[in-house]
Structure formats: structure tokens, C-alpha cells
Design a protein around this motif. Structure first.
Motif, mmCIF file in Angstrom:
data_model
loop_
_atom_site.group_PDB
_atom_site.id
_atom_site.type_symbol
_atom_site.label_atom_id
_atom_site.label_comp_id
_atom_site.label_asym_id
_atom_site.label_seq_id
_atom_site.Cartn_x
_atom_site.Cartn_y
_atom_site.Cartn_z
ATOM 1 N N LEU A 1 62.331 -73.604 18.932
ATOM 2 C CA LEU A 1 62.757 -72.251 19.296
ATOM 3 C C LEU A 1 61.647 -71.240 19.035
ATOM 4 O O LEU A 1 61.451 -70.308 19.815
ATOM 5 N N ASN A 2 60.910 -71.421 17.927
ATOM 6 C CA ASN A 2 59.870 -70.462 17.548
ATOM 7 C C ASN A 2 58.749 -70.364 18.582
ATOM 8 O O ASN A 2 58.083 -69.326 18.678
ATOM 9 N N TYR A 3 58.515 -71.415 19.326
ATOM 10 C CA TYR A 3 57.476 -71.361 20.373
ATOM 11 C C TYR A 3 57.817 -70.259 21.369
ATOM 12 O O TYR A 3 56.969 -69.404 21.695
ATOM 13 N N TYR A 4 59.042 -70.277 21.867
ATOM 14 C CA TYR A 4 59.447 -69.297 22.868
ATOM 15 C C TYR A 4 59.607 -67.906 22.256
ATOM 16 O O TYR A 4 59.206 -66.907 22.866
ATOM 17 N N ALA B 1 49.781 -70.162 15.675
ATOM 18 C CA ALA B 1 50.124 -69.169 16.695
ATOM 19 C C ALA B 1 51.322 -68.326 16.266
ATOM 20 O O ALA B 1 51.331 -67.101 16.450
ATOM 21 N N VAL B 2 52.315 -68.962 15.661
ATOM 22 C CA VAL B 2 53.523 -68.244 15.221
ATOM 23 C C VAL B 2 53.179 -67.242 14.122
ATOM 24 O O VAL B 2 53.592 -66.081 14.167
ATOM 25 N N ILE B 3 52.406 -67.686 13.127
ATOM 26 C CA ILE B 3 52.048 -66.783 12.024
ATOM 27 C C ILE B 3 51.231 -65.600 12.535
ATOM 28 O O ILE B 3 51.444 -64.448 12.133
ATOM 29 N N LEU B 4 50.300 -65.856 13.441
ATOM 30 C CA LEU B 4 49.503 -64.757 14.005
ATOM 31 C C LEU B 4 50.399 -63.741 14.708
ATOM 32 O O LEU B 4 50.177 -62.534 14.617
ATOM 33 N N SER B 5 51.419 -64.231 15.407
ATOM 34 C CA SER B 5 52.371 -63.313 16.044
ATOM 35 C C SER B 5 53.139 -62.522 14.998
ATOM 36 O O SER B 5 53.360 -61.311 15.154
ATOM 37 N N GLN B 6 53.540 -63.188 13.937
ATOM 38 C CA GLN B 6 54.362 -62.548 12.911
ATOM 39 C C GLN B 6 53.608 -61.484 12.120
ATOM 40 O O GLN B 6 54.223 -60.649 11.471
ATOM 41 N N VAL B 7 52.270 -61.531 12.177
ATOM 42 C CA VAL B 7 51.481 -60.496 11.493
ATOM 43 C C VAL B 7 50.797 -59.584 12.520
ATOM 44 O O VAL B 7 49.850 -58.876 12.200
ATOM 45 N N ASN B 8 51.299 -59.646 13.760
ATOM 46 C CA ASN B 8 50.842 -58.763 14.842
ATOM 47 C C ASN B 8 49.370 -58.919 15.212
ATOM 48 O O ASN B 8 48.739 -57.980 15.691
ATOM 49 N N ALA B 9 48.823 -60.110 14.997
ATOM 50 C CA ALA B 9 47.508 -60.445 15.556
ATOM 51 C C ALA B 9 47.778 -61.099 16.912
ATOM 52 O O ALA B 9 47.523 -62.288 17.136
ATOM 53 N N CYS B 10 48.327 -60.297 17.820
ATOM 54 C CA CYS B 10 48.961 -60.853 19.008
ATOM 55 C C CYS B 10 47.989 -61.338 20.083
ATOM 56 O O CYS B 10 48.296 -62.283 20.817
ATOM 57 N N GLU B 11 46.835 -60.707 20.213
ATOM 58 C CA GLU B 11 45.871 -61.184 21.199
ATOM 59 C C GLU B 11 45.402 -62.596 20.862
ATOM 60 O O GLU B 11 45.325 -63.466 21.729
ATOM 61 N N GLU B 12 45.076 -62.797 19.589
ATOM 62 C CA GLU B 12 44.676 -64.137 19.148
ATOM 63 C C GLU B 12 45.846 -65.105 19.278
ATOM 64 O O GLU B 12 45.661 -66.269 19.663
ATOM 65 N N ALA B 13 47.059 -64.634 18.967
ATOM 66 C CA ALA B 13 48.240 -65.497 19.064
ATOM 67 C C ALA B 13 48.440 -65.981 20.499
ATOM 68 O O ALA B 13 48.712 -67.167 20.735
ATOM 69 N N ALA C 1 56.218 -62.362 29.318
ATOM 70 C CA ALA C 1 57.033 -62.496 28.104
ATOM 71 C C ALA C 1 58.483 -62.787 28.476
ATOM 72 O O ALA C 1 59.123 -63.674 27.896
ATOM 73 N N GLU C 2 59.008 -62.049 29.458
ATOM 74 C CA GLU C 2 60.391 -62.257 29.896
ATOM 75 C C GLU C 2 60.569 -63.649 30.498
ATOM 76 O O GLU C 2 61.614 -64.284 30.322
ATOM 77 N N GLN C 3 59.546 -64.124 31.205
ATOM 78 C CA GLN C 3 59.614 -65.470 31.782
ATOM 79 C C GLN C 3 59.669 -66.534 30.688
ATOM 80 O O GLN C 3 60.453 -67.484 30.770
ATOM 81 N N ILE C 4 58.841 -66.356 29.657
ATOM 82 C CA ILE C 4 58.837 -67.307 28.538
ATOM 83 C C ILE C 4 60.189 -67.295 27.834
ATOM 84 O O ILE C 4 60.752 -68.349 27.514
ATOM 85 N N TYR D 1 55.921 -66.579 21.156
ATOM 86 C CA TYR D 1 55.008 -66.482 22.300
ATOM 87 C C TYR D 1 55.419 -65.282 23.153
ATOM 88 O O TYR D 1 54.574 -64.461 23.558
ATOM 89 N N GLY D 2 56.709 -65.162 23.433
ATOM 90 C CA GLY D 2 57.201 -64.025 24.200
ATOM 91 C C GLY D 2 56.904 -62.709 23.504
ATOM 92 O O GLY D 2 56.499 -61.727 24.144
ATOM 93 N N TYR D 3 57.090 -62.690 22.188
ATOM 94 C CA TYR D 3 56.817 -61.468 21.414
ATOM 95 C C TYR D 3 55.347 -61.075 21.528
ATOM 96 O O TYR D 3 55.019 -59.902 21.780
ATOM 97 N N ALA D 4 54.451 -62.046 21.338
ATOM 98 C CA ALA D 4 53.019 -61.766 21.392
ATOM 99 C C ALA D 4 52.616 -61.259 22.772
ATOM 100 O O ALA D 4 51.845 -60.301 22.913
ATOM 101 N N LEU D 5 53.135 -61.901 23.815
ATOM 102 C CA LEU D 5 52.837 -61.468 25.182
ATOM 103 C C LEU D 5 53.283 -60.028 25.415
ATOM 104 O O LEU D 5 52.561 -59.225 26.015
ATOM 105 N N LYS D 6 54.458 -59.705 24.944
ATOM 106 C CA LYS D 6 54.981 -58.348 25.139
ATOM 107 C C LYS D 6 54.119 -57.317 24.430
ATOM 108 O O LYS D 6 53.857 -56.230 24.957
ATOM 109 N N GLN D 7 53.638 -57.672 23.225
ATOM 110 C CA GLN D 7 52.827 -56.730 22.453
ATOM 111 C C GLN D 7 51.473 -56.456 23.104
ATOM 112 O O GLN D 7 50.896 -55.384 22.922
#
Length: 334
Positions: free
Chosen positions: A294-297, A266-278, A313-316, A300-306
Motif C-alpha cells: 500500500l505504501n508504494y501507491y 523512496a517512502v522515507i524520502l516522501s515522508q520527509v518531503n524530499a519529494c523530487e528525490e523520492a 499522482a491521481e493515476q497512481i 509515490y502519489g504524494y511525492a508526485l503531487k508535491q
């Protein structure tokens, strides 16, 4: 001619003293927040105090106590090392260091600082606590030799694992590389260490070396999820997007059993902007099993925002800041 109201205004202008917050103002608010267990707010206030007075031992030690309360012993000890260097008379720093190292399982270091405390303050406020700590350490070290050696090796592995993950999460690549190199020699059967090592090399700017290493390992074991995830990140961030996309597609039917691997995907998918899958991946991980990361929050927040789920995202992120007060620093960087 000045009216009475104009005269009154002039008198006010001459008497008003502009308010200027200083380090003590920030620190006092930080201590109050700490006492109320509002740790995220306390960290912000104390950090503001330190910005005003970077070498104030009291401010640094209070921040270290906050990190100890949050079980972030590495961060606490980094601050305490600065404190004892700045103020040789602050002997309580040795007690705090000893206590933190004991929590980390680094008993030799704990005993060294405990002994230092007793040497400097034999009748100090924490002398009885320190003596009890030394007795406990001695009991551990006097166990049966064979069992002790096995336990030492196991302890060392988990300490290295915890330390390396801490430095990776906090983007301290040099420190992570040093520990991972040691793990690769002492625990060669622990395969994730070499992949974390390649990842740290890439983040440190040694991209060609990292890619070469990971590609060679992937040729040896094309089923390796570690290699696949690293190469997705490496290719995406070295402008080889087609290669990255091919590997991302290959994850469609990969659903690991362990939560740590689920989180890594999930983290790697977020880091490469595959955010829906993340987001889909993150939503299937029980938060109770990964709240210590820490990376979970962060991601996850980044992917939600994208994907437009800004409120969630703000809640996470807010949940994450309560457990990891330094999360805000990393949010600002992404």
C-alpha cells in the motif's frame, strides 16, 4: 390571487417525498459493485451502509468477504470477529474465519474455527468444505516431526513478518509492536525487526526512546541503511532538520539491490518531503515487484503531487485503490 401555475407548484410541493438514502440502499449498490468486481466502489458503498447501521452482521460479513477476495485476510478476520460476537447464530462466520486463517498459514486457528463450525452446524452448507479443510490441516500437521518443526519455524517467521508489515502499513502501532517484540526474541538474527520496532515506537509517541535506540544501533553499525532511514525520519519529525539533511545527503550514492529496500528509501524520502528525490527513486522500482505494498501507491502519489505532477499522482492513487481499497482512507490523512 394565485395563478394556475402557482397552484400547480403548491400541489407539487405537497406531494413530493424527499429522497433519503438508507443503509439498504447503500448496501445494495455495494453488492452490485462487488458482483461486477468493482471492489473499490463496493467498499465505499458497503462502508456507507455500515455507517448507517454499524452493528448489522450482514453488512460486516459482506465487507469481510470483499477483503478476503482481495487477500486482505487480517482485515476480513477483524470484521468476522465482530460478526460472530454480534450474532451467535451466524455460524457461517466460523467457516469464513477458518478459511482465512488457513490462507494465512495459521493452521491451529483455522482448525479451531472449522471445528466450531461443525459443532454448531454438522449438516451446514459448508460442512463438506470444512471437513476437507480439517483433513488438509491434519495432513500438514502429521508430516515428519523434524521437517515439521523446521517448517513451523519458517512459517511462523513469514507469518510474523507479513503481519507486522500489515500493521505498520495500516498504522496500527500497538499491534505492530506486539508482533515485533516477539520477532526480536524468537528471530534475533532478523535485524529489520528491531528497526521497525523503533519506528513503531516513534509513531506511537515514544520519540525519545525510539531515537535513543536507533542512535545506539547506528553507533554499532554506521553502514546500516535501516538506522539511517529511521534517523532521517526521527530527526525530521522532531525538529532536528540539520541532522536529517546530513543523513539525506548521505543517501546520494546508496542504491540497494533489493526492491524492498529501494521502496523503503523512496517512502522515507516522501515522508520527509524530499519529494523530487523520492519521485526519482519510485520511478526506478518495477511496479510489479511492489504492487502488493500500500505504501508504494500512497507515498509515490504524494511525492508526485508535491512536485506538481498532480495528474500522474491521481493515476497512481487510482491504480492503488484497485489493489488496496482502503488506500483512500490514508490519502485523506496525509
Amino acid at each position: 390571487m394565485q395563478t394556475s401555475s402557482m397552484k400547480q407548484k403548491n400541489n407539487l410541493d405537497g406531494n413530493v417525498v424527499p429522497f433519503r438514502a438508507d443503509s439498504q440502499f447503500y448496501f445494495s449498490h455495494g453488492v452490485k459493485a462487488f458482483q461486477r468486481k468493482q471492489f473499490s466502489r463496493a467498499e465505499k458503498w458497503i462502508k456507507k451502509a455500515i455507517e448507517c447501521s454499524p452493528d448489522n452482521p450482514l453488512f460486516l460479513s459482506q465487507l469481510s468477504v470483499l477483503y478476503t477476495e482481495l487477500h486482505q485476510y487480517h482485515r476480513a478476520n477483524e470484521l468476522l470477529q465482530r460478526v460472530v460476537e454480534l450474532d451467535e447464530d451466524y455460524v457461517d462466520g466460523y467457516y469464513l474465519l477458518a478459511n482465512n486463517y488457513a490462507h494465512l498459514g495459521l493452521f491451529q486457528e483455522a482448525k479451531r474455527y472449522a471445528t466450531e463450525y461443525l459443532s454448531e452446524a454438522p449438516d451446514g452448507e459448508f460442512s463438506e468444505d470444512v471437513q476437507e479443510l480439517i483433513s488438509l490441516i491434519n495432513q500438514v500437521m502429521l508430516e515428519d516431526l523434524e521437517d515439521e518443526l523446521e517448517m513451523d519455524e519458517e512459517d511462523e517467521f513469514f507469518i510474523c513478518q507479513e503481519s507486522s508489515y500489515y500493521y505498520l502499513e495500516h498504522q496500527e502501532w500497538d499491534k505492530a509492536i506486539g508482533i515485533l517484540e516477539e520477532m526480536m526474541v524468537q528471530f534475533p538474527e532478523y535485524i529489520p525487526a528491531r528497526h521497525d520496532y523503533a519506528y513503531a515506537l516513534f509513531r506511537l509517541g515514544k520519540e525519545d526512546v525510539a531515537i535513543t535506540l536507533e542512535e545506539s544501533w547506528f553507533k554499532q553499525d554506521s553502514s546500516s541503511i535501516h538506522s539511517r532511514l529511521n534517523l532521517i525520519y526521527f530527526y525530521y519529525h522532531s525538529n532536528q532538520k540539520m541532522k536529517a539533511d546530513e543523513l539525506i545527503e548521505s543517501l546520494n550514492n546508496v542504491y540497494p539491490t533489493y526492491d524492498s529496500q529501494k521502496l523503503k528509501i523512496a517512502v522515507i524520502l516522501s515522508q520527509v518531503n524530499a519529494c523530487e528525490e523520492a519521485v526519482q527513486r519510485f520511478s526506478k522500482i518495477p511496479v510489479g515487484n511492489v504492487s502488493g505494498f500500500l505504501n508504494y501507491y500512497l507515498w509515490y502519489g504524494y511525492a508526485l503531487k508535491q512536485v506538481g505532477q498532480v495528474k500522474k499522482a491521481e493515476q497512481i492513487w487510482e491504480q492503488g485503490r484497485k489493489k488496496h481499497p482502503d488506500l483512500a482512507d490514508f490519502i485523506d490523512q496525509i
